[in-house]
Design an enzyme around this catalytic site. Structure first.
Site, PDB file in Angstrom:
ATOM      1  CB  THR A 180      -0.919  12.378  12.846  1.00  0.00           C
ATOM      2  OG1 THR A 180      -0.198  11.452  13.663  1.00  0.00           O
ATOM      3  CG2 THR A 180      -2.294  11.833  12.546  1.00  0.00           C
ATOM      4  NE  ARG A 201      -5.472  -4.272   7.933  1.00  0.00           N
ATOM      5  CZ  ARG A 201      -5.672  -5.412   7.279  1.00  0.00           C
ATOM      6  NH1 ARG A 201      -5.756  -6.548   7.920  1.00  0.00           N
ATOM      7  NH2 ARG A 201      -5.799  -5.404   5.969  1.00  0.00           N
ATOM      8  CD  GLU A 255       4.874   2.142  11.990  1.00  0.00           C
ATOM      9  OE1 GLU A 255       3.755   1.607  11.925  1.00  0.00           O
ATOM     10  OE2 GLU A 255       5.014   3.377  12.034  1.00  0.00           O
ATOM     11  CB  ALA A 272      -0.206   5.884   7.964  1.00  0.00           C
ATOM     12  CG  PHE A 295      -1.221  -7.563  10.212  1.00  0.00           C
ATOM     13  CD1 PHE A 295      -1.964  -7.432   9.049  1.00  0.00           C
ATOM     14  CD2 PHE A 295      -0.730  -8.814  10.541  1.00  0.00           C
ATOM     15  CE1 PHE A 295      -2.214  -8.528   8.231  1.00  0.00           C
ATOM     16  CE2 PHE A 295      -0.962  -9.918   9.730  1.00  0.00           C
ATOM     17  CZ  PHE A 295      -1.705  -9.782   8.572  1.00  0.00           C
ATOM     18  NE  ARG A 310      -3.670   7.540  12.216  1.00  0.00           N
ATOM     19  CZ  ARG A 310      -4.049   7.970  11.008  1.00  0.00           C
ATOM     20  NH1 ARG A 310      -5.257   7.712  10.550  1.00  0.00           N
ATOM     21  NH2 ARG A 310      -3.226   8.658  10.253  1.00  0.00           N
ATOM     22  CD  GLN A 343       4.390  -2.988   9.137  1.00  0.00           C
ATOM     23  OE1 GLN A 343       4.140  -3.687  10.106  1.00  0.00           O
ATOM     24  NE2 GLN A 343       3.617  -1.967   8.791  1.00  0.00           N
ATOM     25  CG  PHE A 381      -0.990   4.249  14.183  1.00  0.00           C
ATOM     26  CD1 PHE A 381       0.086   3.381  14.291  1.00  0.00           C
ATOM     27  CD2 PHE A 381      -0.770   5.590  14.485  1.00  0.00           C
ATOM     28  CE1 PHE A 381       1.344   3.842  14.679  1.00  0.00           C
ATOM     29  CE2 PHE A 381       0.479   6.067  14.863  1.00  0.00           C
ATOM     30  CZ  PHE A 381       1.540   5.187  14.963  1.00  0.00           C
ATOM     31  CD  GLU A 401      -3.610   2.201   9.074  1.00  0.00           C
ATOM     32  OE1 GLU A 401      -3.235   2.172  10.249  1.00  0.00           O
ATOM     33  OE2 GLU A 401      -3.480   3.195   8.346  1.00  0.00           O
TER      34      GLU A 401
END
Ligand code: FES
Ligand code: FES
Lengths: 164, 784
Positions: free
Chosen positions: B467, B343, B233, B536, B229, B311, B198, B345, B737
């Site tokens: 964020t 997903r 990442e 995100a 998902f 988060r 990703q 996060f 998400e």
């Protein structure tokens, strides 16, 4: 090293002959030896169905079958079901009814679904759900997969009636 | 024009015929080598001896590398430089890569990797959050604390006080395509990497560090993933880096694909949380204050744990205006896989916390759980339609006559100005026939001993934006060729979410052309640099805007030129219906492109976008971390069997807010898939480690993701008819998400059903497996 074995297969109508270790897994034969990469590897333990092919009229998970076991068999993979210019009704339905997201499960799903509809040409939603339970999809939540199979069944039955 | 159509996924025809290529399907040159890691067998200790002779002599092995053999940086971490590719004398979890085997086949590499003899001096492993807390083993110096008002004082003065502590398990991504990478050495020592990721830019960055070259010498390409998902990442770094190092050393193309067991054993999962809460309520159901403690199991390395835990804190309010709140978050370092993005996060865990509070409070106060939630909702913005079609209300409006106006700011000080949930809730309660079904279920339950049904509603308010503010940027590259075809590239990656199709729709609509003119190609770090991860939920928001900017640049140049040719102002040039109209004249888009080309007009442009209005201080926990919120709500009905704990979802109704959807078919697909995945997380998907830190659920045989037969019997999903109040791409909203958290309603419905076996509150943990349900049902029945 085990001795190699003479293997003959018919894959999507094409005859293939080669020497292979009998314990070679069929999914590797297809993907690496024959460059047929539609069937995918998802788990290699016959749980996910990404590798589903048809052998002798049955849905088989190619990750847990030795090539020796398939010797002499007729195999159909997703590549033998249709092509982009000539889609099988199930392929059209999965495309039109959004029966896929990442698409990784799709070849196995459709290959399995061709058999399901042969076994049961007019399945209820319940029958589809249980008939497809051996094929996992992590993306779609299955709703559109079920919808696609239903739509394809209707389409195929209508075509059959029209032909009769 | 092409925007907002329910078009199929752009590669659908390739997928259904098995021709869509994933990394493992890319044809490789003869002599390509295959890699596998040798893994740590203990959870924590020092390596005292490593005998790799058997590995080296294993058939087909070409090379075996340990940490000492690495030429440059030995690190694959996305953040702290605390995650070596290969262990440096010490190991921190069962499954940590210790050495790397390079062999002639995938199987040869895997077989060899099992033949090492490694001796360790074992040290005490921290396998639980309790152990980590006791040892003060954590990331950051101490807990992060966000607060608003004086929660303790507010709770102390309340009519009702509730408190409890419960577990929320992690979750395996189970992307159907496992992690994979392929590196091909280029002339000049450069490297071309295909990675199922990703985050191509990070792969590029880590590979460059590992082979000692600047980023310009490394090109990373990814056409698609078989699911991500969040699990792709940062978790793909190790494979890509290993391939690049091996390719550099051998001069051969190198490929690595984790076997499913290795994938589940090595890679990180969703963070498991223990949440403790104490909350106060007025007799009428209004919450006065709440205090949360999050114990976050981050695993052995930091990875993305800090923003994940942040988060979770930022979603501890979910849809509710809470006058006083305190959230204390401990980011604990344990000897398990390093938990990573998944997903939502962290948002889902935070949200489960407050939804549990609401559920518990409704039980104690004997108020209908929906009613209790409604009383605590944030106020709607002033221009929202009032229920029953009354005149628009002014300012933010209280719900009941007796109610005061609420302070509509979140615990982190951001005003909620786009709250759509009053309307969404009203519509959903009606379409799902909630009130009648809840009554019917009570009656049905009264007549049934062994089986009980449950129904629950849950809302979602999810903040959109990274964020880490600087990540909120994106680039695009667009070419128009002289034959009128359009080539499109952007920094986002396709993992099944339909991003490519959505941005292609944007491009087609900017040029007023048919979608089939637009070709989307693989994401490529040589085309668009310095991209953020596709994460995100921001993919279409960011990349759609960047593509729009690039298209508009070209379109404006074309308009200026054509205007000049036809002696008309540029404003008289209209791109529509696959044609271009210049005042009275109409030409095809091909002709227009050709005229611009021969007129020596540049038909290539980059586009750039950065999200406006963000301002966030993560240490203080104040500011505006999000551009806007996405909303949704679900009602789920379940049935459980007291004797076995078996349970099923009978019906689910969802109304979700995707703004003015770019592609309703793709968005509904996202909502359905996310709900099922969310419900899976909270019900059947259970990760189990044994006492020595070994993951016991490392294959689909033991880790149960939802199957086709587990899908709800009735599943009604609709998109809310609205548009984003913020200026996003065609006023759409992110959708990757937010709907994941609609699955919380399934867990709450189970709580309702289990509660029907007795008078007490069920105190369900998550996941509510059959075992957990059976245990709780027994206790409740015994009046415990
Ligand atoms: S790869 Fe064969 S069933 Fe999963
Ligand atoms: S579409 Fe991704 S796994 Fe089915």
């Amino acid at each position: 090293m085990s001795t190699k074995m003479h293997i003959k297969l018919t894959v999507n109508g094409k005859n293939e002959e080669f020497l292979a270790e009998p314990r070679e897994l069929l999914i590797y034969t297809l993907r690496e030896r024959l460059n047929i990469t539609g069937p995918h590897i998802g788990c290699e333990t016959s749980h996910c169905g990404a590798c589903t092919v048809t052998i002798g009229g049955k849905s088989v998970k190619a990750c847990t079958m030795f090539v020796a076991q398939a010797n002499g068999a007729e195999i159909t993979t997703i590549e033998g079901i249709g092509s982009p210019d000539d889609l099988h009704p199930l392929q059209t339905a999965f495309k039109e009814h959004h029966g896929l997201q990442c698409g990784y499960c799709t070849p196995g799903m459709i290959t399995r679904a061709t058999k399901l509809l042969e076994e049961n040409p007019d399945p209820t939603e319940e029958e589809i759900r249980f008939g497809m339970a051996g094929n996992l999809c992590r993306c779609t939540g299955y709703q559109n997969i079920v919808k696609s199979i239903k739509a394809a069944a209707a389409e195929m039955n209508a075509a059959k009636e029209a032909a009769e | 024009m092409s925007v907002s159509k329910p078009l199929p996924h752009d590669a659908a025809a390739l997928h259904v015929t098995g021709q869509a290529r994933y990394v493992d399907d890319i044809p490789t040159p003869r002599g390509t080598l295959h890699l596998a890691f040798g893994l740590s067998q203990i959870a924590r200790g020092r390596i005292t001896a490593m005998d790799l002779a058997q590995v080296r002599s294993s058939p087909g092995v070409v090379a075996v590398l340990t940490a000492n053999d690495l030429p440059f940086d030995n690190d694959v971490s996305p953040s702290l430089h605390d995650e070596p590719l290969l262990a440096k004398g010490e190991v921190f979890y069962v499954g940590q890569p210790v050495f790397l085997v390079v062999a002639r086949s995938h199987r040869a590499a895997r077989v060899a990797a099992r033949r090492a003899e490694i001796r360790y001096a074992e040290e005490e492993a921290l396998l639980t959050v309790d152990a980590a807390l006791a040892a003060n083993s954590r990331f950051e110096d101490g807990p992060r604390i966000y607060h608003k008002g004086d929660a303790e004082a507010a709770i102390a003065g309340s009519a009702h006080v509730i408190e409890d502590s419960f577990e929320i398990g992690g979750q395996e991504h189970f992307y159907l395509e496992g992690q994979a990478a392929l590196a091909m050495p280029q002339e000049d020592g450069g490297m071309l990497v295909n990675s199922s990721t990703q985050h191509p830019t990070e792969i590029q960055h880590k590979v460059a560090e590992a082979i000692g070259l600047p980023m310009h010498a490394v090109r990373v390409e990814i056409r698609r993933m078989g699911g991500g998902f969040g699990g792709k990442e940062s978790q793909g770094n190790a494979l890509a880096v290993a391939c690049a190092i091996a390719a550099r050393q051998t001069g051969k193309c190198c490929k690595m694909r984790y076997d499913r067991d290795d994938d589940m054993t090595i890679t990180g999962k969703r963070h498991a949380f223990r949440i403790s809460y104490r909350a106060g309520f007025e007799a009428g159901g209004r919450i006065t204050g709440v205090s949360f403690t999050h114990l976050v199991d981050c695993g052995w390395a930091q990875d993305l744990s800090l923003p994940v835990a942040d988060r979770a804190m930022l979603h501890s309010d979910n849809a509710y205006a809470i006058p006083a709140i305190r959230i204390e978050s401990h980011r604990l370092k344990t000897n398990l896989q390093s938990a990573t993005a998944y997903r939502g996060f962290g948002g889902p865990q935070g949200m489960v916390g407050i939804e549990r509070v609401m559920d518990h409070a409704a039980h104690v106060l004997q108020i209908d759980p929906v009613e209790l939630r409604l009383r605590n909702y944030y106020d709607a913005p002033s221009d929202a339609p009032a229920e029953g079609g009354a005149a628009p209300r002014s300012a933010t409006v209280p719900r009941g006559i007796s109610e005061k106006m609420k302070d509509n700011s979140t615990p982190y000080g951001m005003e909620v100005t786009d709250f759509e949930l009053h309307e969404i809730t009203a519509q959903l309660l009606e379409s799902s026939d909630y009130a009648r079904r809840r009554r019917d279920i009570s009656e049905w339950n009264a007549d049934n001993d062994r089986l009980k049904r449950g129904i629950a509603f849950s809302p979602v308010k999810f903040g959109i934006s990274f964020t880490l503010t600087h990540l909120n940027q994106a680039g695009a590259l667009v070419h128009v060729y002289q034959d009128g075809s359009i080539h499109l590239n952007h920094g986002g990656t396709e993992m099944g979410q339909g991003l490519f199709q959505k941005v292609a729709q944007v491009a087609a609509s900017r040029f007023g052309v048919d979608l089939n003119r637009v070709k989307i190609t693989a994401t490529d770090t040589a085309k668009v640099p310095n991209t953020s991860a596709t994460a995100a939920s921001s993919g279409s928001d960011l990349n759609g805007m960047a593509v729009k900017a690039a298209c508009d640049t070209i379109r404006d140049r074309m308009a200026a030129h054509l205007g000049e040719v036809y002696q008309q102002p540029a404003s008289a040039v209209v791109f529509q219906g696959d044609r271009v109209r210049i005042a009275e004249t109409e030409i095809t888009f091909e002709t227009a492109a050709m005229m611009c080309y021969t007129g020596r007009i540049s038909l290539s442009a980059t586009g750039f976008y950065k999200t406006p209005a963000l301002d966030w201080d993560r240490i203080k926990g104040k500011g505006r971390p999000f551009f806007y919120f996405a909303y949704g709500a679900a009602v789920t009905e379940v049935i459980v069997d007291r004797l076995t704990g078996e349970n099923r979802i009978l019906r689910t109704d969802i109304l979700h807010d995707a703004g003015a959807s770019l592609n309703p078919a793709l968005d509904i697909g996202q909502v359905e898939g996310a709900y099922v995945q969310g419900a899976g997380w909270l019900t059947t998907e259970e990760l189990k480690w044994d006492g020595s830190g070994r993951l016991r659920t490392h294959a689909p045989s033991t880790y149960k993701i939802p199957a086709c037969s587990d899908r709800p019997d009735v599943f009604n999903v609709a998109l809310y008819d609205g548009q984003n109040r913020e200026d996003t791409i065609y006023r759409s909203k992110a959708v990757g998400e937010p709907p994941f958290m609609l699955g919380i309603s399934a867990w709450l419905a189970l709580s309702h059903a289990v509660g029907a076996f007795g008078a007490g509150y069920p105190h369900l943990n998550a996941p509510a497996t059959a075992e957990e349900i059976w245990r709780r049902a027994e206790r409740i029945q015994d009046g415990v």
